[in-house]
Write a protein that holds these residues in place. Structure first.
Motif, PDB file in Angstrom:
ATOM      1  N   ARG A  45      -4.307 -10.349  -1.872  1.00  0.00           N
ATOM      2  CA  ARG A  45      -2.725 -10.239  -1.561  1.00  0.00           C
ATOM      3  C   ARG A  45      -2.734  -9.445  -0.501  1.00  0.00           C
ATOM      4  O   ARG A  45      -2.743  -8.033  -0.733  1.00  0.00           O
ATOM      5  N   LYS A  46      -2.486  -9.401   0.836  1.00  0.00           N
ATOM      6  CA  LYS A  46      -2.619  -8.753   1.800  1.00  0.00           C
ATOM      7  C   LYS A  46      -1.080  -8.638   2.322  1.00  0.00           C
ATOM      8  O   LYS A  46      -0.250  -9.287   2.652  1.00  0.00           O
ATOM      9  N   THR A  47      -0.662  -7.314   1.957  1.00  0.00           N
ATOM     10  CA  THR A  47       0.654  -6.848   2.298  1.00  0.00           C
ATOM     11  C   THR A  47       0.547  -5.709   3.482  1.00  0.00           C
ATOM     12  O   THR A  47      -0.586  -5.186   3.690  1.00  0.00           O
ATOM     13  N   ASP A  49       1.444  -2.789   3.285  1.00  0.00           N
ATOM     14  CA  ASP A  49       0.975  -1.272   2.766  1.00  0.00           C
ATOM     15  C   ASP A  49      -0.500  -1.246   2.858  1.00  0.00           C
ATOM     16  O   ASP A  49      -1.066  -0.138   2.894  1.00  0.00           O
ATOM     17  N   LYS A  50      -1.143  -2.386   2.410  1.00  0.00           N
ATOM     18  CA  LYS A  50      -2.613  -2.717   2.138  1.00  0.00           C
ATOM     19  C   LYS A  50      -3.226  -2.635   3.251  1.00  0.00           C
ATOM     20  O   LYS A  50      -4.511  -2.249   3.435  1.00  0.00           O
ATOM     21  N   LEU A  51      -2.723  -3.043   4.515  1.00  0.00           N
ATOM     22  CA  LEU A  51      -3.162  -3.062   5.672  1.00  0.00           C
ATOM     23  C   LEU A  51      -3.302  -1.810   6.393  1.00  0.00           C
ATOM     24  O   LEU A  51      -4.028  -1.710   7.490  1.00  0.00           O
ATOM     25  N   ILE A  52      -2.526  -0.944   6.251  1.00  0.00           N
ATOM     26  CA  ILE A  52      -2.500   0.352   6.958  1.00  0.00           C
ATOM     27  C   ILE A  52      -3.750   1.243   6.765  1.00  0.00           C
ATOM     28  O   ILE A  52      -4.276   1.167   5.572  1.00  0.00           O
ATOM     29  N   ASN A  53      -4.042   2.110   7.474  1.00  0.00           N
ATOM     30  CA  ASN A  53      -4.985   3.018   7.248  1.00  0.00           C
ATOM     31  C   ASN A  53      -4.583   4.020   6.473  1.00  0.00           C
ATOM     32  O   ASN A  53      -3.432   4.468   6.368  1.00  0.00           O
ATOM     33  N   PHE A  54      -5.445   4.633   5.697  1.00  0.00           N
ATOM     34  CA  PHE A  54      -5.290   5.600   4.544  1.00  0.00           C
ATOM     35  C   PHE A  54      -6.370   6.348   4.576  1.00  0.00           C
ATOM     36  O   PHE A  54      -7.688   5.778   4.042  1.00  0.00           O
TER      37      PHE A  54
END
Length: 131
Positions: A45-47, A49-54
């Motif tokens: 599930r690529k959203t 929010d999950k694809l930004i650097n954290f």
């Protein structure tokens, strides 16, 4: 005693390494199968929010390519240098009775050289963080 060690080394054949090779193949096989299984079985599930650097809960600001002060690198190098110094005390601590006074003077010289280096670093101001 001498003939035993010669006898043991004379019987070493390439087949003697078979258990090591077998262990290595089993370990590499386990890692490969585990990586493939997680790739195929894991959720996808690529959203946005999950694809930004954290990083550590801190939101990203500015450019990551801006220059860093040399003090950080200097402090890291000095930490490694003095951390490695401590590692060299372990052999002395284990064998201090056998080394006697000769070993004691060698350790004193070792500590003296590092102490001279530390005094030089402090005098040069390498540990001062103010600009």
């Amino acid at each position: 005693m001498y003939t035993e060690s010669v006898f043991l080394s004379a019987t070493t054949t390439p087949f003697s390494y078979f258990p090591i090779v077998l262990q290595l193949l089993a370990a590499l096989g386990f890692v490969g199968i585990t990586m493939l299984a997680t790739h195929f079985l894991g959720p996808k599930r690529k959203t946005s929010d999950k694809l930004i650097n954290f990083e550590s809960g801190i939101e990203q600001r500015g450019n990551a390519r801006q220059p860093v002060a040399i003090k950080y690198f200097l402090t890291a190098i000095l930490f490694v240098l003095f951390d490695v110094e401590v590692i060299f005390f372990y052999p002395y601590a284990v064998n201090f009775k056998e080394l006697g006074w000769e070993g004691f003077t060698a350790v004193l010289m070792f500590v003296g050289f590092f102490l001279c280096g530390f005094i030089y670093i402090v005098k040069k101001g390498a540990l001062k963080w103010e600009d």
